[in-house]
Design a protein around this motif. Structure first.
Motif, PDB file in Angstrom:
ATOM      1  N   PHE A 126       5.758   2.038  17.242  1.00 34.94           N
ATOM      2  CA  PHE A 126       6.720   2.953  17.565  1.00 34.94           C
ATOM      3  C   PHE A 126       6.973   2.759  19.129  1.00 34.94           C
ATOM      4  N   ASP A 127       7.957   3.434  19.521  1.00 33.54           N
ATOM      5  CA  ASP A 127       8.322   3.320  21.133  1.00 33.54           C
ATOM      6  C   ASP A 127       7.373   3.923  21.950  1.00 33.54           C
ATOM      7  N   TRP A 180       6.425   1.574   8.232  1.00 34.48           N
ATOM      8  CA  TRP A 180       6.657   2.348   9.532  1.00 34.48           C
ATOM      9  C   TRP A 180       5.587   3.606   9.064  1.00 34.48           C
ATOM     10  N   LEU A 181       5.736   4.194   7.910  1.00 34.94           N
ATOM     11  CA  LEU A 181       5.113   5.156   7.483  1.00 34.94           C
ATOM     12  C   LEU A 181       3.469   5.063   7.622  1.00 34.94           C
ATOM     13  N   LYS A 182       3.223   3.864   7.194  1.00 31.97           N
ATOM     14  CA  LYS A 182       1.829   3.480   7.328  1.00 31.97           C
ATOM     15  C   LYS A 182       0.998   3.587   8.631  1.00 31.97           C
ATOM     16  N   ALA A 206      15.189  -6.163  -0.039  1.00 39.69           N
ATOM     17  CA  ALA A 206      16.610  -6.797  -0.142  1.00 39.69           C
ATOM     18  C   ALA A 206      17.713  -5.624   0.757  1.00 39.69           C
ATOM     19  N   GLU A 207      16.915  -4.514   0.654  1.00 38.62           N
ATOM     20  CA  GLU A 207      17.846  -3.451   1.178  1.00 38.62           C
ATOM     21  C   GLU A 207      17.280  -3.255   2.665  1.00 38.62           C
ATOM     22  N   ALA A 208      16.396  -4.065   3.174  1.00 39.38           N
ATOM     23  CA  ALA A 208      15.914  -3.865   4.554  1.00 39.38           C
ATOM     24  C   ALA A 208      15.292  -2.413   4.597  1.00 39.38           C
ATOM     25  N   ASP A 209      14.733  -1.778   3.711  1.00 39.72           N
ATOM     26  CA  ASP A 209      14.429  -0.459   3.881  1.00 39.72           C
ATOM     27  C   ASP A 209      12.777  -0.646   4.210  1.00 39.72           C
ATOM     28  N   SER A 262      10.866   1.801   5.695  1.00 34.58           N
ATOM     29  CA  SER A 262      10.248   3.160   6.353  1.00 34.58           C
ATOM     30  C   SER A 262       8.804   3.054   5.763  1.00 34.58           C
ATOM     31  N   ASN A 277       0.664  -1.148   0.147  1.00 36.22           N
ATOM     32  CA  ASN A 277       0.085  -0.018   0.135  1.00 36.22           C
ATOM     33  C   ASN A 277       0.942   1.503   0.006  1.00 36.22           C
ATOM     34  N   VAL A 278       2.035   1.266   0.115  1.00 34.28           N
ATOM     35  CA  VAL A 278       3.106   2.395  -0.153  1.00 34.28           C
ATOM     36  C   VAL A 278       3.680   2.234  -1.439  1.00 34.28           C
ATOM     37  N   PHE A 330       2.493   5.260  11.069  1.00 32.09           N
ATOM     38  CA  PHE A 330       2.748   6.853  11.509  1.00 32.09           C
ATOM     39  C   PHE A 330       1.289   7.426  10.843  1.00 32.09           C
ATOM     40  N   LEU A 369      13.245  -3.058  -2.055  1.00 29.10           N
ATOM     41  CA  LEU A 369      13.240  -2.576  -0.578  1.00 29.10           C
ATOM     42  C   LEU A 369      13.246  -3.597   0.277  1.00 29.10           C
TER      43      LEU A 369
END
Lengths: 280, 283
Positions: free
Chosen positions: B224-225, B151-153, B143-146, B148, B130-131, B155, B141
């Motif tokens: 998130f923390d 997480w953005l979803k 493969a690069e463990a990206d 974000s 969805n992003v 947020f 993404l």
């Protein structure tokens, strides 16, 4: 003589081609016509571009459409791969590692931490269906921030700085005007306080009063934070207003560079002369 | 004699699917592409899970098929009938007796044990979809463990709704490496994936992907923390029939009185609980 300042960004012999090249054009710039090969149709978008950017400096890049300005910016922001060349940032391994050869993870880190980009088309720089806050937070999340409150706080501060009323912070940029979208992009670019900003035609397509607004904002931010800015525009008045130095590009090459006043008042290259005198 | 293959699929198909499963087990959370076969049911109706079940099932297996917690829904019954007709294996509704459990959108309440295999049907295997609409890019993404985007979803949910709004399919981080879609299980079931003694396999027939969480693998729900992960909570509510509180509850409305009541979603768990006194020892 006092100690010479070291540039914070150095680009050496950068080339970007689209196509494979052929015996006719490979390594023979004299056989290329206006940046492309008439035989194999390979496009030489950027040819042997070298430039440097110093701390707190604004460098303008001007040139007509298709002269390779945006291709250059995209390569500097790792949106597209360079064909050849060397790219150093003082803030990354003391400028000793060629970033074009770094892994894509390292390039991403540099992109998130050291660079801020504002695209001509906000569609490229923003997620249109995510709130303005989330768009700004994206950069901070990518940098490893996992604290919602601190990111919201920072987002609010940035939105205020770019004059977007906080009641609209949860709206998505698709509901914003063009000028507001541009300002959200600027806020996003500033999220991690990068030392270098890349601005690609930030004011193109905006009406005059909004243009003035955005330019004033950029000037203010630059004065406060002492960012270095690489500013692409085909609008000479924007460059005249903002840039300390100016680079003129034509058909993928730098044809003239110098202090902005010098280039605009006393252009040497016939193309620059034409460009300057065609100003209304 | 039988006109068709044991477990419907031909042997080379089953072999290919088992290879994909082995690779998935070797790389927890990684989506392994496989050549999804045609089946007598339409793609998107549990074909991913069914293909894993059919390629793993042996003559000594005891199968259990559940659909959103129920052993008796039309889908569960049809899938179970198909598996039994082509294999003649035994079936059960009791989670503890089953060796292969194919499930849609729930992890059973009864804790799983070593040696059991839980097979989940997956509609959308890509947690970043969805992003990022492009498969080429999401592969990169991962493969690069990206992550974000994931997480953005979260947020964005917190921005818009003040909390994580993933009703189901709340993304998890598997073995400290891959972000994975746990399929639309309720958040209530997410913690059950962590260090589970059973092998969990995920099959997406339409999207042609298989992935796995091997036994005792670390699975953490993204949070998130300052906004910790929360399961659905049923404060002050309990099952009308059993009085159970620590289970996932369905909200139902009594058509005669219009009264809202709650009932344990896992039908076999509910039955076992109700029968516990009468048939002592069988459960």
């Amino acid at each position: 003589m006092s100690e010479q300042q070291k540039p914070i960004l150095i680009l050496k012999d950068f080339n970007k081609t689209f196509g494979k090249g052929c015996a006719h054009c490979d390594g023979k710039p004299e056989n290329r016509r206006q940046g492309y090969c008439p035989k194999c149709r390979t496009v030489y978008a950027c040819q042997d571009i070298s430039l440097s950017l110093y701390q707190g400096e604004i460098v303008g890049i001007v040139g007509e459409s298709g002269s390779g300005k945006s291709t250059l910016m995209q390569a500097l922001y790792f949106d597209s791969e360079a064909t050849s060349g060397e790219y150093f940032l003082e803030a990354y391994h003391s400028g000793e590692e060629n970033l074009f050869l770094s892994s894509s993870q390292q390039q991403k880190w540099v992109r998130n931490m050291l660079l801020g980009m504002v695209y001509q088309n906000p569609m490229m720089g923003l997620k249109m269906n995510f709130s303005a806050q989330s768009n700004i937070a994206e950069k901070m999340i990518a940098a490893g921030n996992r604290q919602v409150h601190s990111m919201v706080e920072r987002g609010d501060t940035l939105l205020e700085q770019v004059h977007i009323p906080l009641i609209r912070r949860k709206d998505s940029p698709s509901h914003f005007s063009g000028g507001m979208q541009q300002r959200v992009q600027i806020a996003k670019a500033l999220a991690n306080e990068p030392p270098i900003l890349l601005l690609d035609e930030v004011t193109t397509g905006l009406d005059l009063s909004v243009q003035a607004d955005v330019l004033e904002l950029i000037q203010k931010i630059q004065r406060e934070r002492k960012n270095s800015i690489l500013l692409v525009s085909h609008d000479l008045s924007v460059v005249r207003m903002l840039a300390d130095r100016t680079i003129v590009m034509l058909n993928g090459r730098i044809i003239e560079e110098g202090l902005t006043d010098q280039v605009l008042e006393d252009p040497q290259h016939p193309y620059t002369q034409q460009l300057v005198y065609s100003l209304l | 004699m039988h006109e068709r293959h044991f477990a419907f699929l031909d042997e080379s198909s089953k072999k290919e699917i088992r290879r994909a499963v082995l690779k998935a087990v070797a790389i927890p959370g990684y989506q392994v592409p496989f050549a999804s076969r045609e089946l007598p049911i339409a793609r998107g109706w549990g074909t991913g899970g069914l293909q894993i079940t059919l390629s793993l099932v042996g003559k000594d297996d005891i199968i259990k098929v559940i659909d959103q917690g129920s052993d008796e829904s039309v889908n569960a019954v049809s899938l179970r009938n198909l598996i039994q007709e082509t294999t003649d294996v035994a079936s059960t509704i009791h989670t503890t007796e089953a060796t292969l459990i194919q499930t849609r959108h729930r992890v059973p309440e009864q804790p799983l044990k070593e040696g059991q295999i839980l097979i989940l049907q997956v509609p959308l295997p890509e947690p970043l979809r969805n992003v990022e609409p492009s498969e080429y890019k999401t592969k990169k993404l991962h493969a690069e463990a990206d992550y974000s985007g994931a997480w953005l979803k979260l947020f964005e949910d917190i921005m818009c709704y003040g909390q994580a709004a993933t009703g189901a399919d709340h993304p998890v981080f598997v073995n400290d490496r891959y972000v994975m879609a746990p399929t639309p299980i309720p958040r209530f079931d997410n913690p059950k994936l962590d260090h589970n003694p059973a092998l969990m396999l995920f099959g997406a027939g339409r999207e042609k992907k298989i992935y796995a969480v091997p036994p005792y693998t670390k699975v953490v729900s993204l949070a998130f923390d300052d906004y910790p992960f929360q399961r659905e909570r049923f404060v002050g509510k309990k099952c009308r029939l059993t009085g159970l509180e620590n289970v996932y509850l369905d909200e139902l409305i009594d058509e005669a009185t219009g009264e809202v009541y709650y009932q344990t979603n896992d039908s076999s768990y509910l039955l076992e609980f109700l029968n516990r006194d009468e048939g002592a020892g069988t459960v």
